[in-house]
Structures are given as structure tokens and as C-alpha cells.
Design a protein around this motif. Structure first.
Motif, PDB file in Angstrom:
ATOM      1  N   TYR A   1       1.739   9.654  -5.540  1.00 42.47           N
ATOM      2  CA  TYR A   1       2.518  10.882  -5.353  1.00 42.47           C
ATOM      3  C   TYR A   1       3.362  11.178  -6.596  1.00 42.47           C
ATOM      4  CZ  TYR A   1       5.729  14.267  -3.293  1.00 42.47           C
ATOM      5  OH  TYR A   1       6.474  15.382  -3.051  1.00 42.47           O
ATOM      6  N   LEU A   2       4.007  10.174  -7.163  1.00 44.09           N
ATOM      7  CA  LEU A   2       4.774  10.385  -8.396  1.00 44.09           C
ATOM      8  C   LEU A   2       3.873  10.864  -9.528  1.00 44.09           C
ATOM      9  CD1 LEU A   2       7.224   7.355  -8.370  1.00 44.09           C
ATOM     10  CD2 LEU A   2       7.808   9.779  -8.140  1.00 44.09           C
TER      11      LEU A   2
ATOM     12  N   ASN B  35       2.251  15.272 -13.089  1.00 46.84           N
ATOM     13  CA  ASN B  35       1.206  16.175 -13.595  1.00 46.84           C
ATOM     14  C   ASN B  35       1.545  17.635 -13.345  1.00 46.84           C
ATOM     15  OD1 ASN B  35      -0.310  14.067 -14.582  1.00 46.84           O
ATOM     16  ND2 ASN B  35      -1.634  13.957 -12.781  1.00 46.84           N
ATOM     17  N   ALA B  36       2.113  17.939 -12.187  1.00 53.18           N
ATOM     18  CA  ALA B  36       2.505  19.319 -11.897  1.00 53.18           C
ATOM     19  C   ALA B  36       3.631  19.772 -12.835  1.00 53.18           C
ATOM     20  CB  ALA B  36       2.928  19.461 -10.436  1.00 53.18           C
ATOM     21  N   GLY B  37       4.604  18.914 -13.043  1.00 49.17           N
ATOM     22  CA  GLY B  37       5.699  19.251 -13.948  1.00 49.17           C
ATOM     23  C   GLY B  37       5.230  19.413 -15.379  1.00 49.17           C
TER      24      GLY B  37
ATOM     25  N   THR C 284       0.832  -1.200   0.000  1.00 47.70           N
ATOM     26  CA  THR C 284       0.000   0.000   0.000  1.00 47.70           C
ATOM     27  C   THR C 284       0.871   1.255   0.000  1.00 47.70           C
ATOM     28  OG1 THR C 284      -1.735  -1.201   1.166  1.00 47.70           O
ATOM     29  CG2 THR C 284      -1.869   1.196   1.210  1.00 47.70           C
ATOM     30  N   THR C 285       1.948   1.231   0.757  1.00 49.06           N
ATOM     31  CA  THR C 285       2.866   2.374   0.782  1.00 49.06           C
ATOM     32  C   THR C 285       3.452   2.615  -0.610  1.00 49.06           C
ATOM     33  OG1 THR C 285       3.393   1.986   3.105  1.00 49.06           O
ATOM     34  CG2 THR C 285       4.965   3.315   1.837  1.00 49.06           C
ATOM     35  N   LEU C 286       3.830   1.545  -1.295  1.00 48.24           N
ATOM     36  CA  LEU C 286       4.330   1.703  -2.666  1.00 48.24           C
ATOM     37  C   LEU C 286       3.271   2.306  -3.578  1.00 48.24           C
ATOM     38  CD1 LEU C 286       6.417  -1.556  -3.185  1.00 48.24           C
ATOM     39  CD2 LEU C 286       7.272   0.792  -2.934  1.00 48.24           C
ATOM     40  N   ALA C 287       2.032   1.889  -3.409  1.00 51.59           N
ATOM     41  CA  ALA C 287       0.945   2.453  -4.220  1.00 51.59           C
ATOM     42  C   ALA C 287       0.725   3.932  -3.882  1.00 51.59           C
ATOM     43  CB  ALA C 287      -0.339   1.655  -4.006  1.00 51.59           C
ATOM     44  N   VAL C 288       0.807   4.288  -2.609  1.00 44.90           N
ATOM     45  CA  VAL C 288       0.700   5.693  -2.193  1.00 44.90           C
ATOM     46  C   VAL C 288       1.800   6.516  -2.861  1.00 44.90           C
ATOM     47  CG1 VAL C 288       1.076   7.240  -0.214  1.00 44.90           C
ATOM     48  CG2 VAL C 288      -0.496   5.307  -0.009  1.00 44.90           C
ATOM     49  N   LEU C 289       3.019   5.990  -2.851  1.00 42.91           N
ATOM     50  CA  LEU C 289       4.134   6.704  -3.470  1.00 42.91           C
ATOM     51  C   LEU C 289       3.962   6.801  -4.981  1.00 42.91           C
ATOM     52  CD1 LEU C 289       7.079   5.309  -1.317  1.00 42.91           C
ATOM     53  CD2 LEU C 289       5.948   7.547  -1.133  1.00 42.91           C
ATOM     54  N   ALA C 290       3.339   5.802  -5.591  1.00 38.69           N
ATOM     55  CA  ALA C 290       3.059   5.875  -7.030  1.00 38.69           C
ATOM     56  C   ALA C 290       2.051   6.990  -7.322  1.00 38.69           C
ATOM     57  CB  ALA C 290       2.536   4.529  -7.538  1.00 38.69           C
TER      58      ALA C 290
END
Length: 125
Positions: free
Chosen positions: A15-16, A21-23, A7-13
Motif C-alpha cells: 500500500y505504501l 507511486n501516485a504521489g 503478511t499484514t506488514l507486507a500488505v501495508l508495504a
């Protein structure tokens, strides 16, 4: 705590994804760094990114504390709910900032549930 780690890896995905999208919005709208001013679409992408950073500060400790004190699957479920809320928040905000509310509410509910789960787990120990 394998489920919480996934789940943490999915959360970080997620975030990436919002970083990308911002960039991309900065490049598309030709907003030179460090400016934070530009068209609404750019400002929305920047705000989604900033709010996600703000939310991660609460989510990650609550996620792992819940996993440790209440259980791996409970924590992972709360983290998965946060992901759903965060994606809804981002997609709503990208479309129209007034459409971010439901996603924000779900993601806040997930963090509160993880905090309460931690408290329950602590009381049971």
C-alpha cells in the motif's frame, strides 16, 4: 498469529508503494491537488491507489478472521496470494490499463479464499 502479522506488514508495504507511486506521478506530471485529471500515466497511478484502498477494506478483515478461525498459515498464504495479485495488478495498470485483469483476478480470488476459509473455520468450531 505471527505469520498473519508479517503478511499484514507486507500488505501495508504494498500500500505504501502505491501511495508513493501516485504521489510521484502527481509530481512528475505536475497535476496540482485536488485535481484527478491528467495524463494517462497519472490517472493509472491514481486508480491503482484508489483500487488498493477499496481492496484493503475487504482484505484485512477476511485475513484476520481466517487467521483466527482457520489458522495462521492459511491466512498468511491467502494474504501472500493477494500481494502477488496486487503487485501484478499495479504493474499491469501502470504499463497499460487493459493489462490489469490477471492481477485483479488473483487478488479477488485471494479475498474470496480467505472468506471461504473463515466460513470453514467457523463451521469447524
Amino acid at each position: 498469529m505471527q505469520w498473519t502479522a508479517w503478511t499484514t506488514l507486507a500488505v501495508l508495504a504494498v500500500y505504501l508503494w502505491v501511495i508513493f507511486n501516485a504521489g510521484r506521478a502527481r509530481e512528475h506530471h505536475k497535476v496540482a491537488a485536488p485535481s484527478m485529471d491528467g495524463p494517462l500515466a497519472f490517472q493509472s497511478a491514481q486508480r491503482v491507489h484508489a483500487n488498493t484502498v477499496e481492496q484493503l477494506v475487504m482484505l484485512l478483515p477476511a485475513l484476520w478472521l481466517c487467521a483466527y478461525f482457520l489458522g495462521d498459515r492459511w491466512a498468511a498464504a491467502g494474504g501472500a496470494l493477494w500481494i502477488v495479485g496486487r503487485v501484478m495488478y499495479a504493474l499491469g495498470y501502470y504499463q497499460d490499463p487493459s493489462k490489469r485483469g490477471a492481477g485483479f483476478g488473483i487478488n479477488l480470488l485471494a479475498v474470496v479464499a480467505l472468506m471461504l476459509g473463515t466460513a470453514v473455520g467457523l463451521m469447524l468450531h
